[in-house]
Design a protein around this motif. Structure first.
Motif, PDB file in Angstrom:
ATOM      1  N   SER A   1      55.053  78.999  -6.121  1.00  0.00           N
ATOM      2  CA  SER A   1      56.195  79.251  -5.238  1.00  0.00           C
ATOM      3  C   SER A   1      57.173  78.075  -5.290  1.00  0.00           C
ATOM      4  O   SER A   1      56.823  76.955  -5.689  1.00  0.00           O
ATOM      5  CB  SER A   1      55.711  79.435  -3.794  1.00  0.00           C
ATOM      6  OG  SER A   1      55.209  78.214  -3.284  1.00  0.00           O
ATOM      7  N   VAL A   2      58.398  78.360  -4.862  1.00  0.00           N
ATOM      8  CA  VAL A   2      59.403  77.293  -4.773  1.00  0.00           C
ATOM      9  C   VAL A   2      58.943  76.206  -3.807  1.00  0.00           C
ATOM     10  O   VAL A   2      59.155  75.011  -4.045  1.00  0.00           O
ATOM     11  CB  VAL A   2      60.759  77.888  -4.320  1.00  0.00           C
ATOM     12  CG1 VAL A   2      61.756  76.775  -3.992  1.00  0.00           C
ATOM     13  CG2 VAL A   2      61.327  78.804  -5.397  1.00  0.00           C
ATOM     14  N   LYS A   3      58.287  76.595  -2.704  1.00  0.00           N
ATOM     15  CA  LYS A   3      57.793  75.628  -1.728  1.00  0.00           C
ATOM     16  C   LYS A   3      56.789  74.678  -2.364  1.00  0.00           C
ATOM     17  O   LYS A   3      56.802  73.468  -2.104  1.00  0.00           O
ATOM     18  CB  LYS A   3      57.150  76.373  -0.550  1.00  0.00           C
ATOM     19  CG  LYS A   3      56.544  75.448   0.515  1.00  0.00           C
ATOM     20  CD  LYS A   3      57.594  74.567   1.162  1.00  0.00           C
ATOM     21  CE  LYS A   3      56.986  73.767   2.313  1.00  0.00           C
ATOM     22  NZ  LYS A   3      57.960  72.817   2.885  1.00  0.00           N
ATOM     23  N   THR A   4      55.915  75.208  -3.232  1.00  0.00           N
ATOM     24  CA  THR A   4      54.928  74.354  -3.894  1.00  0.00           C
ATOM     25  C   THR A   4      55.615  73.343  -4.805  1.00  0.00           C
ATOM     26  O   THR A   4      55.243  72.157  -4.841  1.00  0.00           O
ATOM     27  CB  THR A   4      53.938  75.211  -4.699  1.00  0.00           C
ATOM     28  OG1 THR A   4      53.235  76.073  -3.805  1.00  0.00           O
ATOM     29  CG2 THR A   4      52.945  74.345  -5.444  1.00  0.00           C
ATOM     30  N   VAL A   5      56.624  73.800  -5.554  1.00  0.00           N
ATOM     31  CA  VAL A   5      57.370  72.866  -6.410  1.00  0.00           C
ATOM     32  C   VAL A   5      58.012  71.774  -5.555  1.00  0.00           C
ATOM     33  O   VAL A   5      57.964  70.581  -5.888  1.00  0.00           O
ATOM     34  CB  VAL A   5      58.446  73.610  -7.223  1.00  0.00           C
ATOM     35  CG1 VAL A   5      59.299  72.604  -8.015  1.00  0.00           C
ATOM     36  CG2 VAL A   5      57.808  74.607  -8.160  1.00  0.00           C
ATOM     37  N   SER A   6      58.606  72.171  -4.430  1.00  0.00           N
ATOM     38  CA  SER A   6      59.228  71.198  -3.532  1.00  0.00           C
ATOM     39  C   SER A   6      58.214  70.183  -3.040  1.00  0.00           C
ATOM     40  O   SER A   6      58.497  68.983  -2.976  1.00  0.00           O
ATOM     41  CB  SER A   6      59.867  71.923  -2.350  1.00  0.00           C
ATOM     42  OG  SER A   6      60.423  70.996  -1.428  1.00  0.00           O
ATOM     43  N   ASN A   7      57.003  70.652  -2.702  1.00  0.00           N
ATOM     44  CA  ASN A   7      55.955  69.736  -2.235  1.00  0.00           C
ATOM     45  C   ASN A   7      55.588  68.722  -3.305  1.00  0.00           C
ATOM     46  O   ASN A   7      55.382  67.535  -3.014  1.00  0.00           O
ATOM     47  CB  ASN A   7      54.716  70.523  -1.814  1.00  0.00           C
ATOM     48  CG  ASN A   7      54.905  71.272  -0.503  1.00  0.00           C
ATOM     49  OD1 ASN A   7      55.829  70.972   0.263  1.00  0.00           O
ATOM     50  ND2 ASN A   7      54.053  72.257  -0.248  1.00  0.00           N
ATOM     51  N   VAL A   8      55.473  69.166  -4.550  1.00  0.00           N
ATOM     52  CA  VAL A   8      55.116  68.254  -5.643  1.00  0.00           C
ATOM     53  C   VAL A   8      56.238  67.251  -5.881  1.00  0.00           C
ATOM     54  O   VAL A   8      56.010  66.040  -5.991  1.00  0.00           O
ATOM     55  CB  VAL A   8      54.807  69.042  -6.935  1.00  0.00           C
ATOM     56  CG1 VAL A   8      54.635  68.080  -8.117  1.00  0.00           C
ATOM     57  CG2 VAL A   8      53.564  69.902  -6.749  1.00  0.00           C
ATOM     58  N   VAL A   9      57.467  67.753  -5.977  1.00  0.00           N
ATOM     59  CA  VAL A   9      58.613  66.886  -6.248  1.00  0.00           C
ATOM     60  C   VAL A   9      58.792  65.836  -5.155  1.00  0.00           C
ATOM     61  O   VAL A   9      59.160  64.690  -5.427  1.00  0.00           O
ATOM     62  CB  VAL A   9      59.888  67.743  -6.402  1.00  0.00           C
ATOM     63  CG1 VAL A   9      61.140  66.855  -6.415  1.00  0.00           C
ATOM     64  CG2 VAL A   9      59.821  68.568  -7.682  1.00  0.00           C
ATOM     65  N   ASN A  10      58.494  66.202  -3.918  1.00  0.00           N
ATOM     66  CA  ASN A  10      58.671  65.280  -2.797  1.00  0.00           C
ATOM     67  C   ASN A  10      57.437  64.445  -2.498  1.00  0.00           C
ATOM     68  O   ASN A  10      57.413  63.701  -1.513  1.00  0.00           O
ATOM     69  CB  ASN A  10      59.101  66.045  -1.544  1.00  0.00           C
ATOM     70  CG  ASN A  10      60.535  66.525  -1.638  1.00  0.00           C
ATOM     71  OD1 ASN A  10      61.468  65.727  -1.595  1.00  0.00           O
ATOM     72  ND2 ASN A  10      60.725  67.828  -1.784  1.00  0.00           N
ATOM     73  N   GLY A  11      56.403  64.575  -3.336  1.00  0.00           N
ATOM     74  CA  GLY A  11      55.247  63.702  -3.221  1.00  0.00           C
ATOM     75  C   GLY A  11      54.256  64.030  -2.142  1.00  0.00           C
ATOM     76  O   GLY A  11      53.483  63.159  -1.721  1.00  0.00           O
TER      77      GLY A  11
ATOM     78  N   HIS B   1      49.008  67.251  -0.210  1.00  0.00           N
ATOM     79  CA  HIS B   1      48.138  68.424  -0.106  1.00  0.00           C
ATOM     80  C   HIS B   1      48.492  69.499  -1.138  1.00  0.00           C
ATOM     81  O   HIS B   1      48.879  70.621  -0.805  1.00  0.00           O
ATOM     82  CB  HIS B   1      48.168  68.982   1.317  1.00  0.00           C
ATOM     83  CG  HIS B   1      47.774  67.971   2.351  1.00  0.00           C
ATOM     84  ND1 HIS B   1      46.517  67.395   2.387  1.00  0.00           N
ATOM     85  CD2 HIS B   1      48.477  67.398   3.368  1.00  0.00           C
ATOM     86  CE1 HIS B   1      46.465  66.528   3.386  1.00  0.00           C
ATOM     87  NE2 HIS B   1      47.637  66.508   3.993  1.00  0.00           N
ATOM     88  N   VAL B   2      48.381  69.110  -2.400  1.00  0.00           N
ATOM     89  CA  VAL B   2      48.560  70.027  -3.524  1.00  0.00           C
ATOM     90  C   VAL B   2      47.386  69.795  -4.472  1.00  0.00           C
ATOM     91  O   VAL B   2      47.060  68.652  -4.787  1.00  0.00           O
ATOM     92  CB  VAL B   2      49.896  69.779  -4.263  1.00  0.00           C
ATOM     93  CG1 VAL B   2      50.040  70.739  -5.441  1.00  0.00           C
ATOM     94  CG2 VAL B   2      51.080  69.902  -3.307  1.00  0.00           C
ATOM     95  N   SER B   3      46.733  70.889  -4.915  1.00  0.00           N
ATOM     96  CA  SER B   3      45.557  70.726  -5.781  1.00  0.00           C
ATOM     97  C   SER B   3      45.948  70.064  -7.097  1.00  0.00           C
ATOM     98  O   SER B   3      47.082  70.238  -7.580  1.00  0.00           O
ATOM     99  CB  SER B   3      44.912  72.085  -6.062  1.00  0.00           C
ATOM    100  OG  SER B   3      45.730  72.841  -6.938  1.00  0.00           O
ATOM    101  N   PRO B   4      45.043  69.299  -7.706  1.00  0.00           N
ATOM    102  CA  PRO B   4      45.359  68.619  -8.982  1.00  0.00           C
ATOM    103  C   PRO B   4      45.819  69.586 -10.079  1.00  0.00           C
ATOM    104  O   PRO B   4      46.744  69.271 -10.833  1.00  0.00           O
ATOM    105  CB  PRO B   4      44.035  67.939  -9.355  1.00  0.00           C
ATOM    106  CG  PRO B   4      43.329  67.744  -8.046  1.00  0.00           C
ATOM    107  CD  PRO B   4      43.704  68.922  -7.204  1.00  0.00           C
ATOM    108  N   ASP B   5      45.192  70.775 -10.155  1.00  0.00           N
ATOM    109  CA  ASP B   5      45.573  71.728 -11.192  1.00  0.00           C
ATOM    110  C   ASP B   5      47.008  72.234 -10.977  1.00  0.00           C
ATOM    111  O   ASP B   5      47.807  72.305 -11.928  1.00  0.00           O
ATOM    112  CB  ASP B   5      44.596  72.907 -11.189  1.00  0.00           C
ATOM    113  CG  ASP B   5      44.982  73.964 -12.220  1.00  0.00           C
ATOM    114  OD1 ASP B   5      44.923  73.648 -13.429  1.00  0.00           O
ATOM    115  OD2 ASP B   5      45.362  75.081 -11.817  1.00  0.00           O
TER     116      ASP B   5
END
Length: 339
Positions: free
Chosen positions: A15-25, A28-32
């Motif tokens: 999801s776009v939200k997941t990408v935002s979470n990764v980009v913003n550091g 709580h995002v799984s390593p995979d």
């Protein structure tokens, strides 16, 4: 073509939200999932829209650095370090020159213009504690301030500096340890803006005491400004003293470079006849002939601590009363004192 979060999300299958979470550091995002998103970011060459991100956070992503004189090598080099430290936080640095003008400095302390900068790193000359009173965290509408140089008593701002008295004392002791007995000083200032000069002169006098040498007012040369021409003029005045000095400690390196020129014009050898030391470790001093002995403040650390303090205030972590930090220095012993 500038790719969007949506493009990264489609490529990574998230999801776009997941990408935002990764980009913003966010943690709580799984390593995979993080790996897939990072691969998609790299493949598409995605770059976050920092302007949009900062606007959502109520920030501009711009800080100000205000110094008295940009054509002074010390401030130019310091500005480079501040820009580098700010870049690690994706901040842009707006650089301003105040010339020590009170009205210009007040404008800087108020944030240059409404909503233009998030915070200010500032080396003031003319302002008092009353001018800088308020809320150190910027809660009174003024952006958070971090002061460089001498502490302004009563200022509601964090502060970063070196120990000017200790540094000047150590350099004076170094000159005396080389069997110099007529150690002069260049750069005395009695104006309200001369706080740094007064501290370095206090260190010079402390160094004389530690070395068992008397203080001779005739060996202290004033300098209205701390430029090469002022250093040369002060050195010529000192050479007219009887007996003349056999060493000179200068308030900064540009004064020392002027002193070196005056000594050369007088036919004197450095350090054989007169040893010369400066303060600030500007690049010009390393390439002077002879190379210049100097006090070297850790300019990279000075800039880094200033940015860290400002970041703490902006994040809300740095609450409470103003903080004062002291960064280290060292003596760089070069040819001008026989080092």
């Amino acid at each position: 073509m500038r790719h969007r979060l949506k493009d990264v999300a489609e490529r990574a299958g998230v999801s776009v939200k997941t990408v935002s979470n990764v980009v913003n550091g966010y943690a709580h995002v799984s390593p995979d999932t993080r790996a897939r998103v990072e691969e998609a970011v790299a493949a598409l060459g995605y770059r976050p829209n920092l302007t949009a991100r900062n606007l959502r956070r109520g920030r501009t992503g711009v800080i100000a650095l205000a110094v008295p004189e940009l054509d002074q090598p010390y401030f130019a080099e310091l500005a480079g370090h501040v820009v580098a430290a700010a870049a690690t936080r994706d901040w842009t640095v707006l650089i301003d020159q105040t010339n020590g003008d009170p009205e210009r400095e007040r404008l800087v302390a108020e944030g240059i213009r409404d909503h233009l900068v998030d915070g200010v790193i500032f080396s003031p000359l003319a302002l008092t504690g009353a001018d800088l009173a308020g809320d150190a965290a910027g809660g009174d509408g003024r952006p958070p301030l971090v002061l460089l140089g001498e502490r302004v008593e009563g200022a509601a701002a964090d502060h970063v500096a070196i120990d000017n008295v200790a540094a000047a004392r150590d350099m004076t002791v170094h000159l005396a340890a080389a069997a110099r007995r007529r150690v002069a000083a260049i750069g005395a200032q009695e104006s309200a803006e001369g706080a740094t000069a007064r501290l370095r002169l206090a260190g010079y006098r402390a160094g004389l005491r530690d070395a068992g040498l008397p203080f001779d007012p005739a060996l202290v040369a004033p300098a209205r400004a701390w430029r090469r021409t002022d250093g040369a003029a002060a050195m010529r005045a000192l050479l007219a003293v009887t007996p003349p000095p056999d060493a000179v400690f200068c308030g900064n390196d540009t004064l020392a470079l002027g002193a070196l020129r005056a000594l050369h014009e007088a036919g004197l050898r450095v350090p054989d006849d007169v040893a010369v030391a400066g303060f600030d470790d500007i690049e010009d001093g390393r390439f002077a002939t002879p190379s210049l002995t100097t006090v070297a403040p850790d300019k990279a650390r000075l800039a880094g601590v200033a940015v860290e303090l400002l970041a703490a205030r902006l994040s809300g972590v740095g609450s409470g009363p103003p903080r004062a930090e002291t960064v280290p220095y060292e003596l760089r012993l070069r040819e001008s004192t026989g080092g």
